[in-house]
Design an enzyme around this catalytic site. Structure first.
Site, PDB file in Angstrom:
ATOM      1  N   GLY A  15       0.761  -1.270  -0.049  1.00  0.00           N
ATOM      2  CA  GLY A  15      -0.460   0.219   0.059  1.00  0.00           C
ATOM      3  C   GLY A  15       0.865   1.184  -0.286  1.00  0.00           C
ATOM      4  O   GLY A  15       1.993   0.727   0.866  1.00  0.00           O
ATOM      5  N   ARG A  76       0.764  -4.728  -5.025  1.00  0.00           N
ATOM      6  CA  ARG A  76       1.608  -6.193  -4.198  1.00  0.00           C
ATOM      7  C   ARG A  76       1.631  -7.092  -4.737  1.00  0.00           C
ATOM      8  O   ARG A  76       0.668  -7.653  -5.542  1.00  0.00           O
ATOM      9  CB  ARG A  76       0.261  -6.921  -3.513  1.00  0.00           C
ATOM     10  N   ASP A 107       5.647  -4.744   6.716  1.00  0.00           N
ATOM     11  CA  ASP A 107       6.202  -6.035   6.492  1.00  0.00           C
ATOM     12  C   ASP A 107       6.135  -7.415   5.704  1.00  0.00           C
ATOM     13  O   ASP A 107       7.263  -7.593   5.087  1.00  0.00           O
ATOM     14  CB  ASP A 107       6.193  -6.572   7.597  1.00  0.00           C
ATOM     15  N   ASP A 132      -0.598   1.924   8.285  1.00  0.00           N
ATOM     16  CA  ASP A 132      -0.199   1.093   9.413  1.00  0.00           C
ATOM     17  C   ASP A 132       0.303   1.371  10.522  1.00  0.00           C
ATOM     18  O   ASP A 132      -0.276   0.736  11.765  1.00  0.00           O
ATOM     19  CB  ASP A 132      -1.398  -0.214   8.822  1.00  0.00           C
ATOM     20  N   ASP A 134       2.712  -0.446  11.176  1.00  0.00           N
ATOM     21  CA  ASP A 134       2.053  -2.335  12.245  1.00  0.00           C
ATOM     22  C   ASP A 134       3.648  -3.314  11.850  1.00  0.00           C
ATOM     23  O   ASP A 134       3.440  -4.722  11.608  1.00  0.00           O
ATOM     24  CB  ASP A 134       1.183  -2.943  11.934  1.00  0.00           C
TER      25      ASP A 134
END
Ligand code: F6P
Length: 327
Positions: A15, A76, A107, A132, A134
């Site tokens: 993204g 992606r 990640d 995000d 994350d």
């Protein structure tokens, strides 16, 4: 692997995130500063597979530091998950004599790079880029600050109209697996409830608290929901709330992809510039196959193989703050 890195390619993957362009700029200009040849790969790993690669000079990255999205486009890339796809990518790099790779992404992109660097003799450096936030091992990711500020600006506006109509708003923000955008934007806008994937949503508690507020005529309430919260997102929460609180004038607003666009904040431009510079430094110094993060305002290098989603890292204290301040 010990050979000097002289030609590098940079790509953006997964993204997009505001600040990716600032990171590309930093990689290109630092690479050129050190006399490297720098190439851009279009649409992430796909560009490596399709040989969609072009030379980047300092001028190629003029006037992009302030722009959202990514001039290299992103994807992606499913093909890169497969060994055959990675071999094609390697063949392209070999053919062109490119002997270093910089990946700006999350990640998932790092896991791909980790495999690639184990299979082939091309050193890879990752830069943490995702709205995000994350990724374990870094306090910041490129794009998070801008996304949160976009969400805050939007939620502030929603509060104005909620207040005018005495309404309950259920606002969904991005975060499929992570509640950081919800938590940060929710606290910063004074949300009454924040629902995130890292905590089990206790919908009965939410209803009880809204009923109690209704009794004392506190009718303006905001619930910020991460898209990946276990209860099923804003629409599902609203459906439940409407059943239990038929008198509440309830509206749903899904902020969606506006959180991914826009001009990057100062903080995102800064961390992207620092990370981009350090990615090239890593290649210069032989610090290979790591991703570049920031911890306690210092650069932090984590082996690509160890790149994992930061899950469940939200402290109970943050949740307590939400509860106390929203009374
Ligand atoms: O980039 C992260 C993210 O924005 C998540 O928060 C969200 O769930 C996902 O990407 C959406 O991806 P897409 O744009 O492919 O629908």
């Amino acid at each position: 692997m010990e050979k000097k890195v002289t030609k590098i390619a940079v790509l953006t993957s997964g993204g997009d995130a505001p600040g990716m362009n600032a990171a590309i700029r930093a990689v290109v200009r630092t690479g050129n500063y050190y006399g490297m040849e720098v190439y851009g790969s279009m649409r992430g790993y796909q560009g490596l597979i399709d040989d969609d690669i072009f030379r980047m000079e300092n001028r190629s990255v003029a006037n992009i530091i302030q722009r959202g999205g990514t001039i290299l486009k992103t994807a992606r890339c499913k093909e890169f998950y497969e060994p055959e796809g990675r071999k094609k990518a390697y063949d392209t790099l070999k053919k062109r004599g490119i002997n270093g790779l910089v990946i700006i992404g999350g990640d998932g992109s790092f896991r791909g790079a980790g495999k690639f660097s184990q299979e082939f003799d091309i050193p890879c450096i990752g830069l943490a880029g995702t709205i995000d936030k994350d990724i374990a091992g870094t306090d910041f990711t490129i794009g998070f600050d801008t996304a949160v500020n976009t969400a805050v600006e939007a939620i502030d506006k929603i509060r104005d109209t909620a207040d005018a109509h005495d309404r309950l708003f259920i606002i969904e923000v991005m975060g499929r697996d992570a509640g950081y955008i919800a938590l940060h934007s929710g606290i910063a806008t004074g949300a009454e409830h924040i629902l995130i994937p890292e905590r089990k949503t206790d919908i009965d508690h939410v209803i009880d608290s809204l009923l109690e507020k209704e009794k004392r005529k506190k009718l303006v309430n905001m619930i910020v929901v991460a898209e990946g919260d276990g209860f099923g997102g804003a629409e599902e929460v609203a459906r439940h709330v409407k059943q239990k609180l038929p008198n509440a004038d309830t509206r749903v607003c899904v902020l969606g992809h506006i959180q991914r666009g826009g001009s990057p904040s100062c903080l995102d431009r800064l961390i992207a510039s620092r990370m981009g510079y350090h990615a090239v430094e890593c290649l210069m110094e032989g610090r290979y196959n790591v991703f570049v993060g920031i911890q306690n305002n210092k650069m932090h290098y984590i082996p690509l193989q160890n790149a994992v989603k930061a899950k469940g890292k939200i402290s109970d204290e943050w949740m307590k703050i939400v509860k106390i301040l929203a009374s």
